[in-house]
Scaffold this motif. Structure first.
Motif, mmCIF file in Angstrom:
data_model
loop_
_atom_site.group_PDB
_atom_site.id
_atom_site.type_symbol
_atom_site.label_atom_id
_atom_site.label_comp_id
_atom_site.label_asym_id
_atom_site.label_seq_id
_atom_site.Cartn_x
_atom_site.Cartn_y
_atom_site.Cartn_z
ATOM 1 N N TYR A 168 5.274 59.193 -61.323
ATOM 2 C CA TYR A 168 6.464 59.075 -60.466
ATOM 3 C C TYR A 168 6.124 58.695 -59.018
ATOM 4 O O TYR A 168 6.961 58.150 -58.320
ATOM 5 C CB TYR A 168 7.256 60.383 -60.489
ATOM 6 C CG TYR A 168 7.736 60.756 -61.874
ATOM 7 C CD1 TYR A 168 8.497 59.864 -62.631
ATOM 8 C CD2 TYR A 168 7.417 61.989 -62.436
ATOM 9 C CE1 TYR A 168 8.925 60.195 -63.906
ATOM 10 C CE2 TYR A 168 7.842 62.321 -63.715
ATOM 11 C CZ TYR A 168 8.593 61.416 -64.442
ATOM 12 O OH TYR A 168 9.010 61.731 -65.707
ATOM 13 N N THR A 171 6.489 54.926 -58.700
ATOM 14 C CA THR A 171 7.692 54.260 -59.221
ATOM 15 C C THR A 171 8.548 53.669 -58.108
ATOM 16 O O THR A 171 8.815 52.460 -58.082
ATOM 17 C CB THR A 171 8.535 55.252 -60.055
ATOM 18 O OG1 THR A 171 7.707 55.806 -61.072
ATOM 19 C CG2 THR A 171 9.719 54.553 -60.694
ATOM 20 N N LEU A 172 8.966 54.521 -57.163
ATOM 21 C CA LEU A 172 9.916 54.050 -56.141
ATOM 22 C C LEU A 172 9.272 53.031 -55.202
ATOM 23 O O LEU A 172 9.928 52.067 -54.800
ATOM 24 C CB LEU A 172 10.479 55.232 -55.344
ATOM 25 C CG LEU A 172 11.514 56.065 -56.122
ATOM 26 C CD1 LEU A 172 11.962 57.257 -55.295
ATOM 27 C CD2 LEU A 172 12.724 55.236 -56.520
ATOM 28 N N GLU A 176 10.706 49.377 -54.392
ATOM 29 C CA GLU A 176 10.953 48.962 -52.997
ATOM 30 C C GLU A 176 10.298 47.610 -52.716
ATOM 31 O O GLU A 176 10.887 46.721 -52.111
ATOM 32 C CB GLU A 176 10.399 50.017 -52.029
ATOM 33 C CG GLU A 176 11.341 51.190 -51.815
ATOM 34 C CD GLU A 176 10.702 52.281 -50.970
ATOM 35 O OE1 GLU A 176 9.564 52.089 -50.492
ATOM 36 O OE2 GLU A 176 11.336 53.334 -50.799
ATOM 37 N N LEU A 195 16.526 50.627 -61.312
ATOM 38 C CA LEU A 195 16.596 51.855 -60.492
ATOM 39 C C LEU A 195 17.686 52.792 -61.014
ATOM 40 O O LEU A 195 17.539 54.008 -60.993
ATOM 41 C CB LEU A 195 16.866 51.494 -59.025
ATOM 42 C CG LEU A 195 15.628 51.170 -58.194
ATOM 43 C CD1 LEU A 195 16.022 50.505 -56.886
ATOM 44 C CD2 LEU A 195 14.823 52.434 -57.908
ATOM 45 N N CYS A 211 23.543 52.661 -57.930
ATOM 46 C CA CYS A 211 22.621 51.571 -58.313
ATOM 47 C C CYS A 211 23.310 50.552 -59.213
ATOM 48 O O CYS A 211 23.146 49.344 -59.025
ATOM 49 C CB CYS A 211 21.397 52.142 -59.034
ATOM 50 S SG CYS A 211 20.305 53.054 -57.948
#
Length: 307
Positions: A168, A171-172, A176, A195, A211
């Motif tokens: 995790y 992931t973001l 991005e 997302l 999202c």
């Protein structure tokens, strides 16, 4: 260009294969595929060339004859063993025919000849991801990063692999980066849609809702986003909005079974059994092996029999 090539062929007394290939290219661009096929075949008789085989295969694909194109590539491999473009051509055709396992085998053969072939690495990675092996897919996508591939699609796929491999922390940041590198609205929509899935996975339904809304802002024809929004609206008890969203999704993508199935469930809960049965039948047409659809149809038939 066609007139010029025809005059040049005449001048060469029809013995120059190169001009025949140029005439074939002109015919191909003009949509005269059978004429192009004749020219390419004639050129191949005079001079065996990989390029000519590739052009002839393109003609067969345009004529919707993938098996003929496959046979042509395989004959080409007999004459040019280990030629990467021919192996790659076979893999692409298998992929388009939805024979993913055979495609992956040929892509592996491509990597044996050229281990920096971006398309082959990406396709094998994608195959592992859809075979529920996100950790292995992640290795292939990281290999692409090491090779200097730096685009929105790669980071989008990296984000998904990290999420499903439970990494995790990455992931973001991957998503991005994907948003930052997106070149058009379709790419941005894909990132927001993924997302949304991540948000559903971590249980943040409000974030998921936002999202999927942003997906539709960037691409108003995204059927999957309409379907998922409808499910979230159903969770909130907004039945009419969910129904409208599902109808939009099924009209945009009639080949998808999910909107039909969700519409059937929604109608059944609302007591509109006739609509539910019609939608369930459409869902079964789109995906005959879907167990939940079959169970719903069975329940509805039993109900109708009691009436």
């Amino acid at each position: 260009a066609l007139d010029l090539a025809a005059l040049a062929t005449e001048h060469a007394q029809f013995k120059d294969w190169w001009w025949k290939v140029q005439i074939g290219k002109c015919y191909y661009r003009l949509g005269l595929y059978r004429e192009a096929e004749k020219q390419f075949k004639s050129a191949l008789k005079q001079q065996d060339m990989v390029d000519t085989i590739l052009y002839l295969a393109k003609v067969y694909l345009r004529l919707d004859q993938p098996v003929t194109a496959l046979n042509l590539f395989k004959q080409g491999l007999d004459r040019f063993p280990g030629e990467v473009t021919l192996i790659c051509g076979i893999a692409r055709i298998y992929e388009e025919m939805n024979n993913i396992s055979s495609a992956a085998e040929y892509y592996k053969d491509v990597l044996k000849q050229d281990n920096t072939h971006v398309e082959a690495i990406a396709c094998i990675g994608s195959n592992h991801f859809y075979s529920d092996q996100p950790e292995i897919a992640l290795r292939f996508y990281r290999r692409l990063l090491q090779m200097g591939v730096y685009n929105c699609q790669l980071f989008n796929n990296l984000g998904l692999c990290c999420f499903y491999a439970q990494q995790y922390d990455m992931t973001l940041s991957s998503f991005e980066r994907a948003l930052f590198l997106a070149e058009n609205e379709e790419e941005t929509a894909d990132v927001w849609y993924n997302l949304g899935h991540v948000a559903v996975g971590i249980g943040d339904l409000n974030l998921a809702y936002q999202c999927f809304k942003l997906t539709l802002v960037n691409n108003n024809d995204y059927a999957e986003a309409y379907n998922n929004l409808a499910v979230l609206e159903m969770r909130k008890g907004q039945i009419e909005q969910a129904r409208a969203l599902l109808q939009t999704a099924s009209s945009l993508a009639p080949h998808m079974y999910e909107p039909h199935f969700n519409f059937a469930i929604l109608s059944e809960k609302a007591g509109d059994l006739q609509r539910s049965y019609t939608a369930a039948q459409k869902s079964e047409e789109a995906f005959p092996g879907h167990v939940d659809t079959q169970q719903l149809i069975k329940q509805l038939k039993e109900h109708f029999a009691m009436l």
